[in-house]
Design a protein around this motif. Sequence first.
Motif, PDB file in Angstrom:
ATOM      1  N   GLU A 211      31.450  57.061  62.074  1.00  0.00           N
ATOM      2  CA  GLU A 211      31.175  55.982  61.112  1.00  0.00           C
ATOM      3  C   GLU A 211      32.240  55.976  60.024  1.00  0.00           C
ATOM      4  O   GLU A 211      32.706  57.033  59.577  1.00  0.00           O
ATOM      5  N   LYS A 212      32.614  54.786  59.583  1.00  0.00           N
ATOM      6  CA  LYS A 212      33.467  54.682  58.403  1.00  0.00           C
ATOM      7  C   LYS A 212      33.261  53.312  57.743  1.00  0.00           C
ATOM      8  O   LYS A 212      32.810  52.350  58.385  1.00  0.00           O
ATOM      9  N   GLY A 213      33.576  53.270  56.448  1.00  0.00           N
ATOM     10  CA  GLY A 213      33.473  52.001  55.708  1.00  0.00           C
ATOM     11  C   GLY A 213      32.059  51.604  55.349  1.00  0.00           C
ATOM     12  O   GLY A 213      31.798  50.425  55.099  1.00  0.00           O
ATOM     13  N   ARG A 214      31.116  52.593  55.277  1.00  0.00           N
ATOM     14  CA  ARG A 214      29.743  52.220  54.950  1.00  0.00           C
ATOM     15  C   ARG A 214      29.656  51.581  53.566  1.00  0.00           C
ATOM     16  O   ARG A 214      28.838  50.695  53.322  1.00  0.00           O
ATOM     17  N   PHE A 215      30.515  52.040  52.637  1.00  0.00           N
ATOM     18  CA  PHE A 215      30.449  51.515  51.267  1.00  0.00           C
ATOM     19  C   PHE A 215      30.681  50.003  51.206  1.00  0.00           C
ATOM     20  O   PHE A 215      30.279  49.331  50.253  1.00  0.00           O
ATOM     21  N   SER A 216      31.345  49.446  52.249  1.00  0.00           N
ATOM     22  CA  SER A 216      31.603  48.000  52.224  1.00  0.00           C
ATOM     23  C   SER A 216      30.313  47.189  52.333  1.00  0.00           C
ATOM     24  O   SER A 216      30.276  46.023  51.942  1.00  0.00           O
ATOM     25  N   ARG A 217      29.239  47.805  52.850  1.00  0.00           N
ATOM     26  CA  ARG A 217      27.972  47.096  52.985  1.00  0.00           C
ATOM     27  C   ARG A 217      27.377  46.753  51.621  1.00  0.00           C
ATOM     28  O   ARG A 217      26.528  45.868  51.511  1.00  0.00           O
ATOM     29  N   PHE A 485      32.255  41.657  39.758  1.00  0.00           N
ATOM     30  CA  PHE A 485      32.175  40.683  40.848  1.00  0.00           C
ATOM     31  C   PHE A 485      33.415  40.776  41.742  1.00  0.00           C
ATOM     32  O   PHE A 485      33.302  40.777  42.972  1.00  0.00           O
ATOM     33  N   MET A 486      34.609  40.850  41.135  1.00  0.00           N
ATOM     34  CA  MET A 486      35.835  40.930  41.926  1.00  0.00           C
ATOM     35  C   MET A 486      35.915  42.238  42.704  1.00  0.00           C
ATOM     36  O   MET A 486      36.424  42.272  43.837  1.00  0.00           O
ATOM     37  N   ILE A 487      35.389  43.333  42.127  1.00  0.00           N
ATOM     38  CA  ILE A 487      35.346  44.602  42.866  1.00  0.00           C
ATOM     39  C   ILE A 487      34.487  44.438  44.116  1.00  0.00           C
ATOM     40  O   ILE A 487      34.847  44.893  45.211  1.00  0.00           O
ATOM     41  N   GLY A 488      33.342  43.767  43.969  1.00  0.00           N
ATOM     42  CA  GLY A 488      32.479  43.520  45.117  1.00  0.00           C
ATOM     43  C   GLY A 488      33.145  42.650  46.163  1.00  0.00           C
ATOM     44  O   GLY A 488      32.981  42.874  47.374  1.00  0.00           O
ATOM     45  N   TYR A 494      37.810  43.473  52.388  1.00  0.00           N
ATOM     46  CA  TYR A 494      38.905  44.220  52.994  1.00  0.00           C
ATOM     47  C   TYR A 494      38.457  45.488  53.728  1.00  0.00           C
ATOM     48  O   TYR A 494      39.286  46.197  54.296  1.00  0.00           O
ATOM     49  N   TRP A 495      37.180  45.803  53.700  1.00  0.00           N
ATOM     50  CA  TRP A 495      36.678  46.940  54.464  1.00  0.00           C
ATOM     51  C   TRP A 495      35.490  46.492  55.305  1.00  0.00           C
ATOM     52  O   TRP A 495      34.819  45.510  54.978  1.00  0.00           O
ATOM     53  N   TRP A 510      28.209  56.992  77.657  1.00  0.00           N
ATOM     54  CA  TRP A 510      28.028  55.621  77.176  1.00  0.00           C
ATOM     55  C   TRP A 510      28.729  55.491  75.824  1.00  0.00           C
ATOM     56  O   TRP A 510      28.684  56.409  75.001  1.00  0.00           O
ATOM     57  N   ILE A 511      29.337  54.326  75.614  1.00  0.00           N
ATOM     58  CA  ILE A 511      29.909  54.011  74.300  1.00  0.00           C
ATOM     59  C   ILE A 511      29.288  52.700  73.813  1.00  0.00           C
ATOM     60  O   ILE A 511      29.251  51.710  74.567  1.00  0.00           O
ATOM     61  N   ALA A 512      28.784  52.730  72.604  1.00  0.00           N
ATOM     62  CA  ALA A 512      28.268  51.519  71.954  1.00  0.00           C
ATOM     63  C   ALA A 512      28.889  51.439  70.567  1.00  0.00           C
ATOM     64  O   ALA A 512      29.183  52.472  69.941  1.00  0.00           O
ATOM     65  N   ALA A 513      29.102  50.241  70.103  1.00  0.00           N
ATOM     66  CA  ALA A 513      29.756  50.078  68.800  1.00  0.00           C
ATOM     67  C   ALA A 513      29.201  48.847  68.089  1.00  0.00           C
ATOM     68  O   ALA A 513      28.763  47.877  68.718  1.00  0.00           O
ATOM     69  N   HIS A 514      29.244  48.936  66.748  1.00  0.00           N
ATOM     70  CA  HIS A 514      28.782  47.810  65.934  1.00  0.00           C
ATOM     71  C   HIS A 514      29.586  47.777  64.639  1.00  0.00           C
ATOM     72  O   HIS A 514      29.983  48.820  64.089  1.00  0.00           O
ATOM     73  N   THR A 515      29.851  46.590  64.161  1.00  0.00           N
ATOM     74  CA  THR A 515      30.497  46.402  62.863  1.00  0.00           C
ATOM     75  C   THR A 515      29.904  45.174  62.211  1.00  0.00           C
ATOM     76  O   THR A 515      29.402  44.271  62.896  1.00  0.00           O
ATOM     77  N   ASN A 516      29.941  45.144  60.897  1.00  0.00           N
ATOM     78  CA  ASN A 516      29.383  43.973  60.209  1.00  0.00           C
ATOM     79  C   ASN A 516      30.341  42.788  60.248  1.00  0.00           C
ATOM     80  O   ASN A 516      29.937  41.641  60.044  1.00  0.00           O
ATOM     81  N   LYS A 517      31.625  43.033  60.552  1.00  0.00           N
ATOM     82  CA  LYS A 517      32.599  41.961  60.785  1.00  0.00           C
ATOM     83  C   LYS A 517      33.891  42.562  61.320  1.00  0.00           C
ATOM     84  O   LYS A 517      34.045  43.792  61.352  1.00  0.00           O
ATOM     85  N   ASN A 518      34.799  41.705  61.748  1.00  0.00           N
ATOM     86  CA  ASN A 518      36.079  42.108  62.323  1.00  0.00           C
ATOM     87  C   ASN A 518      35.880  42.924  63.599  1.00  0.00           C
ATOM     88  O   ASN A 518      36.215  44.103  63.683  1.00  0.00           O
ATOM     89  N   TRP A 519      35.338  42.259  64.610  1.00  0.00           N
ATOM     90  CA  TRP A 519      35.116  42.911  65.900  1.00  0.00           C
ATOM     91  C   TRP A 519      36.438  43.244  66.596  1.00  0.00           C
ATOM     92  O   TRP A 519      36.517  44.223  67.351  1.00  0.00           O
TER      93      TRP A 519
END
Length: 555
Positions: A211-217, A485-488, A494-495, A510-519
Amino acid sequence: MKKIVCDSCGHQNPEGTVLCQQCGKPIDQNQYIDGNENSKLINMRYEGSARRSKTHNKSIVDKTWNFFSSVKIGIWLISITIIASAVGTIFPQEMYIPPNVSASEHYRDQYGILGQIYYQLGFHNLYSSWWYMILIALIGISITIASIDRVVPLYKALNMQKPKRHESFLKRQRLFSSTEQVSEDDKQKAITTLKSIRYKVTEEDGHVLAEKGRFSRWGPYINHIGLIIFLLGCLFRFIPFMYIDEYVWVREGETVLIPGTEGLYYIENKDFILETYGDSPEDERFKEALQKQGGMVAKNYQTDAVIYKNTNPSALGLDPELEKFKEDSIRVNHPIKFDDFALYQSSYQQNEFESMSFKLHRTDDPEEESLGSFSVNLANPENEYILDNGTRVVIDQYFPDYYLDDGEPRSKSKYPRNPAYVFLVYPPGQDDYEISFAGIGRNVDPTGNNEFKLGLQDFEVRDVTGLSVRRDYTLPIISLGGLIFMIGVVQGMYWQHRRIWLHPKNNGLWIAAHTNKNWFGIKRDIEKVINDTNIKMVMDQEEDQNNYQPEEQTK
């Protein structure tokens, strides 16, 4: 609340949960993305956690919460506010019209019937109206409730991330692949590569979560915090202590109280200076441009001022005890600042009448020999003047800014721009009076039988400066809200939150993957992970199901 027990791991989930919080198995196998029954993918919105607005709907508190947590309601509130704000820009707000005119007359005279309707509906003071402030407050409430309704279950779900997930959870992810035979070396190589591209790797019984980039959520919710702070700053502007925007006219040589300072500060206008292009030899180069302009062009507006501090502001009814505090010049865009206040050069009025002198003479005297004279201070005229020969002159009516309205004398404003008077002249030792009307360029005997006549002898003028008085404690709050707001925005733009699950299956993987954007980005990461291994590349199951057509339709 009713608990839903997962039939796979036995975990008790709150009512409304889509995916088991422990193992990820869909609670309802018929849960589809956006209600699309043809989709075999699971709904990963808010990690499948239950939201309060979807599970509570009994009390008035629940209904209120559900109302404001709706995105549609928030969009409607924002749309109404935007439309109202746009209407407020059709004509200038009252704060931007000349301060010496009546608002109702200004909008009627300048903009006709539309301006009059605009004024009567209250749009001339739109941004300080009670209903506009309520709209701003409702937007803030909507943002706050909608954020809490979503961020709490999301936080709980993300904190329960497990490497070991149910097979149906993995198979119904958008990116999925199954390899029948994978060596332990290939698996370890994949894990090493995940770590090298800055994934946080967690293992449990041979199962792997990278996992990486959780803070972007949290980016959208940081945006919401910034917006809430920004809106609070806007609402604080209606608190007099937090925000002051006043206006003051100061005549040359006059010392007046600065509004909004609660009797603490006074200002003296020592001199007002208006410089125009062409006044100095170095302005000769502008001669041609000035001729094209066809008039005077101002180069500098300046007020030489002294700020005084009242050392005893609590002494009601007594003259202020003034102590010199600061002396400086006020120019356009160069205010004088003191004790969180700022005075800006905003306007001016040249050659305003300061005093007028009148002389009395007999009507039948061709030499107009003076029988006495008196001077009227236009800032504070007296009611009665006694001349040297005993004649009494009483000011019956005073029109500082004289004009005729249907034959009736009236005043456009309280400022002495075109002063006129109705005098009552009492000859020495008499109780009967004569009426005389006098002003600039006018001397009228209404009866035609007056024995005495009043005539203008001399006058003095002075300049008047208009200053804006401002104090703004809300600007740091508004700036902080904008910064957050701009920080958010940057955080969410960008992440991306990327997750890759490695699930051992017999001798395969098995490999499974998910992202909130940028597949596309996560696919490239997986390509790096499986490079030089016999692990199969993941397939995009959403593309497969979009291209799928039932057999009946293909015939």
